[in-house]
Design a protein around this motif. Sequence first.
Motif, PDB file in Angstrom:
ATOM      1  N   ASP A 122      24.965  -8.214  75.940  1.00 33.78           N
ATOM      2  CA  ASP A 122      25.214  -7.855  74.540  1.00 33.78           C
ATOM      3  C   ASP A 122      24.923  -6.379  74.295  1.00 33.78           C
ATOM      4  N   ILE A 123      23.823  -5.898  74.887  1.00 33.05           N
ATOM      5  CA  ILE A 123      23.458  -4.482  74.728  1.00 33.05           C
ATOM      6  C   ILE A 123      24.513  -3.601  75.384  1.00 33.05           C
ATOM      7  N   ILE A 124      25.017  -4.033  76.538  1.00 35.66           N
ATOM      8  CA  ILE A 124      26.059  -3.276  77.244  1.00 35.66           C
ATOM      9  C   ILE A 124      27.347  -3.256  76.424  1.00 35.66           C
ATOM     10  N   ASP A 125      27.699  -4.391  75.802  1.00 39.14           N
ATOM     11  CA  ASP A 125      28.896  -4.440  74.942  1.00 39.14           C
ATOM     12  C   ASP A 125      28.772  -3.458  73.783  1.00 39.14           C
ATOM     13  N   ALA A 126      27.547  -3.421  73.178  1.00 40.19           N
ATOM     14  CA  ALA A 126      27.316  -2.491  72.075  1.00 40.19           C
ATOM     15  C   ALA A 126      27.421  -1.046  72.557  1.00 40.19           C
ATOM     16  N   GLY A 127      26.879  -0.772  73.751  1.00 43.41           N
ATOM     17  CA  GLY A 127      26.955   0.568  74.326  1.00 43.41           C
ATOM     18  C   GLY A 127      28.383   0.962  74.653  1.00 43.41           C
ATOM     19  N   LEU A 128      29.177  -0.026  75.015  1.00 43.00           N
ATOM     20  CA  LEU A 128      30.598   0.208  75.307  1.00 43.00           C
ATOM     21  C   LEU A 128      31.323   0.660  74.039  1.00 43.00           C
ATOM     22  N   GLN A 129      30.996   0.014  72.921  1.00 41.06           N
ATOM     23  CA  GLN A 129      31.609   0.362  71.634  1.00 41.06           C
ATOM     24  C   GLN A 129      31.208   1.770  71.192  1.00 41.06           C
ATOM     25  N   LYS A 130      29.968   2.167  71.534  1.00 39.55           N
ATOM     26  CA  LYS A 130      29.477   3.492  71.134  1.00 39.55           C
ATOM     27  C   LYS A 130      29.939   4.598  72.081  1.00 39.55           C
ATOM     28  N   GLY A 131      30.576   4.227  73.190  1.00 33.56           N
ATOM     29  CA  GLY A 131      31.039   5.217  74.153  1.00 33.56           C
ATOM     30  C   GLY A 131      29.989   5.630  75.168  1.00 33.56           C
ATOM     31  N   VAL A 132      28.847   4.908  75.191  1.00 29.57           N
ATOM     32  CA  VAL A 132      27.801   5.214  76.186  1.00 29.57           C
ATOM     33  C   VAL A 132      28.268   4.753  77.563  1.00 29.57           C
ATOM     34  N   PHE A 133      28.982   3.631  77.601  1.00 28.09           N
ATOM     35  CA  PHE A 133      29.500   3.068  78.848  1.00 28.09           C
ATOM     36  C   PHE A 133      31.023   3.133  78.846  1.00 28.09           C
ATOM     37  N   GLU A 134      31.578   2.751  79.982  1.00 28.69           N
ATOM     38  CA  GLU A 134      33.030   2.869  80.151  1.00 28.69           C
ATOM     39  C   GLU A 134      33.552   1.645  80.903  1.00 28.69           C
ATOM     40  N   LYS A 135      34.726   1.166  80.523  1.00 25.30           N
ATOM     41  CA  LYS A 135      35.328   0.027  81.228  1.00 25.30           C
ATOM     42  C   LYS A 135      36.400   0.563  82.164  1.00 25.30           C
ATOM     43  N   GLU A 136      36.343   0.155  83.424  1.00 28.17           N
ATOM     44  CA  GLU A 136      37.311   0.599  84.409  1.00 28.17           C
ATOM     45  C   GLU A 136      38.552  -0.294  84.375  1.00 28.17           C
ATOM     46  N   GLU A 137      39.575   0.122  85.100  1.00 27.83           N
ATOM     47  CA  GLU A 137      40.842  -0.614  85.091  1.00 27.83           C
ATOM     48  C   GLU A 137      40.695  -2.041  85.585  1.00 27.83           C
ATOM     49  N   ASN A 138      39.769  -2.260  86.520  1.00 27.66           N
ATOM     50  CA  ASN A 138      39.593  -3.619  87.070  1.00 27.66           C
ATOM     51  C   ASN A 138      38.744  -4.515  86.169  1.00 27.66           C
ATOM     52  N   GLY A 139      38.257  -3.963  85.056  1.00 27.25           N
ATOM     53  CA  GLY A 139      37.483  -4.769  84.113  1.00 27.25           C
ATOM     54  C   GLY A 139      35.985  -4.594  84.209  1.00 27.25           C
ATOM     55  N   SER A 140      35.496  -3.922  85.238  1.00 28.78           N
ATOM     56  CA  SER A 140      34.049  -3.715  85.374  1.00 28.78           C
ATOM     57  C   SER A 140      33.572  -2.673  84.363  1.00 28.78           C
ATOM     58  N   VAL A 141      32.303  -2.785  83.965  1.00 32.51           N
ATOM     59  CA  VAL A 141      31.702  -1.833  83.036  1.00 32.51           C
ATOM     60  C   VAL A 141      30.765  -0.927  83.815  1.00 32.51           C
ATOM     61  N   ILE A 142      30.907   0.388  83.615  1.00 31.47           N
ATOM     62  CA  ILE A 142      30.103   1.340  84.398  1.00 31.47           C
ATOM     63  C   ILE A 142      29.422   2.353  83.472  1.00 31.47           C
ATOM     64  N   PHE A 143      28.400   2.998  84.032  1.00 34.18           N
ATOM     65  CA  PHE A 143      27.719   4.096  83.336  1.00 34.18           C
ATOM     66  C   PHE A 143      27.833   5.322  84.218  1.00 34.18           C
ATOM     67  N   ASN A 144      28.361   6.419  83.667  1.00 39.66           N
ATOM     68  CA  ASN A 144      28.469   7.669  84.408  1.00 39.66           C
ATOM     69  C   ASN A 144      27.131   8.397  84.349  1.00 39.66           C
ATOM     70  N   LEU A 145      26.557   8.613  85.508  1.00 41.40           N
ATOM     71  CA  LEU A 145      25.234   9.229  85.596  1.00 41.40           C
ATOM     72  C   LEU A 145      25.333  10.745  85.403  1.00 41.40           C
ATOM     73  N   PRO A 146      24.447  11.330  84.603  1.00 39.39           N
ATOM     74  CA  PRO A 146      24.501  12.779  84.332  1.00 39.39           C
ATOM     75  C   PRO A 146      24.397  13.599  85.620  1.00 39.39           C
ATOM     76  N   GLU A 147      25.321  14.535  85.768  1.00 42.51           N
ATOM     77  CA  GLU A 147      25.358  15.363  86.984  1.00 42.51           C
ATOM     78  C   GLU A 147      24.071  16.158  87.170  1.00 42.51           C
TER      79      GLU A 147
END
Length: 476
Positions: A164-189
Amino acid sequence: FGNSQNEEKVMIEYLGPNTNKPLHLGHARNGSIGMALANIFEKTGRNVFKANIINNRGIHICKSILAYQKWGENSTPESLNIKGDHFVGYWYVKYNQELQNNPEIENEVREMLRKWENGDEKVLKLWEKMNEWVYAGWKTTLDELGFEFDAIDYESENYKLGKDIIDAGLQKGVFEKEENGSVIFNLPEKEFGLDKDGNAKKITLVRADGTSVYITQDIGTAVSRAEKNNLDRMIYVVGSEQAYHFQCLFKILESLGYDWAKNLFHLSYGMITLPEGKMKSREGKVVDADDLILEVKNLSKEEIKKRDPEIKEDELEERAEKIAIGAIKFYFLRVGASQDIEFNPEESVSFDGFTGPYCQYAYARIASILRKSDANKLSVIDYSALGNNIEERELVKKIIEFPNLIKKSALEYNPSIITVNIFEISQLFNKFYQKHPVLNAESEELKNSRLVLIKAIQIVIKNGLNLLGIETLEKM
């Protein structure tokens, strides 16, 4: 002696076992560090919340369930007279053995995980039964080691909150959904660098098939604990191999906007080996905590019988239990947590050297002297009679250090500071006692002052060992 005050509310998470095998040598070190740190923090006045997360779901748990389902033939721990956690651990090893010849069972275990997350009644019923077998087995080991918890969380209960927290983060743009459907977090360079292709590193939070990963439930558990308990700080006692995992977890929680995320700390501990070599659980070569305790207990009995051949069996059992558990914990705690160690059972139970039994013996020797005296009835003491030799002066200085060393140990997350201090005090006491009589001192005033001195030493040794989770003995 050694108490201080601090209003901070601290969670210490330790142990974190998986319900697919017994507790092992690594858990024994983990628990020794976690429980000792909790005791030390409580001694400094902090409100300590001891937590354990049971990893009771996921692909690894499904491996033991699938193996039992395919080859268990309805056997039980009772029918085979095997401790429940060892029984389930057998099927985890069996799965990995069968995988070598039947790689297709990997697809079966993934399908079982999907069924579990979708609430398949048959899978859930078997999962619950096998978990109960493991919990019953663990309880015996935990009671013997003296590991305690204020709360136990279960991955099976927190992974949904994590989603649920990840879904909320996805809506806020903190996370990203890839083409295959997985949810990922881009780590700061800036903190994590780039991958080998020059792209931002990323971590998967939800698989393409919608199932959870470890970090999913860790996110849910951290948020749940912080919000329920109003914690100032959270400390995770977890092996060094998980350092990157916690670096990612803390950054994710910080990116989600949780203020308390800056007060998270991973207390990393090093690898443990025996003289025979490294532990490898998937190959069935794990060193079980139960086997370790039994071996050290038997070695303790041998040491006790050398000194007391006529000891009664019940007294031998009780004494050997306290010495063995003390020996194991002291050996784990005598060095900093980050240091790799090779555990030597024979060395750990020695009554000579940098060991728990050595310190327990110093306490017992003082107890023996005090039993022969009227030290508890002393009222007026001439302290000026002390300090005419270097041994007395060094002892006084060493015990005075004790309260500040407890604070330092808490500040540095380092129980070994206490371990070293108690060993040095025990060593100094033995040196003092060999050179200077107590009961047969030159005068009554000197005798009385030395009785009070060794009573003070005894208090510090007891308090120190208790902080490490080690019991003292009146006789050894």
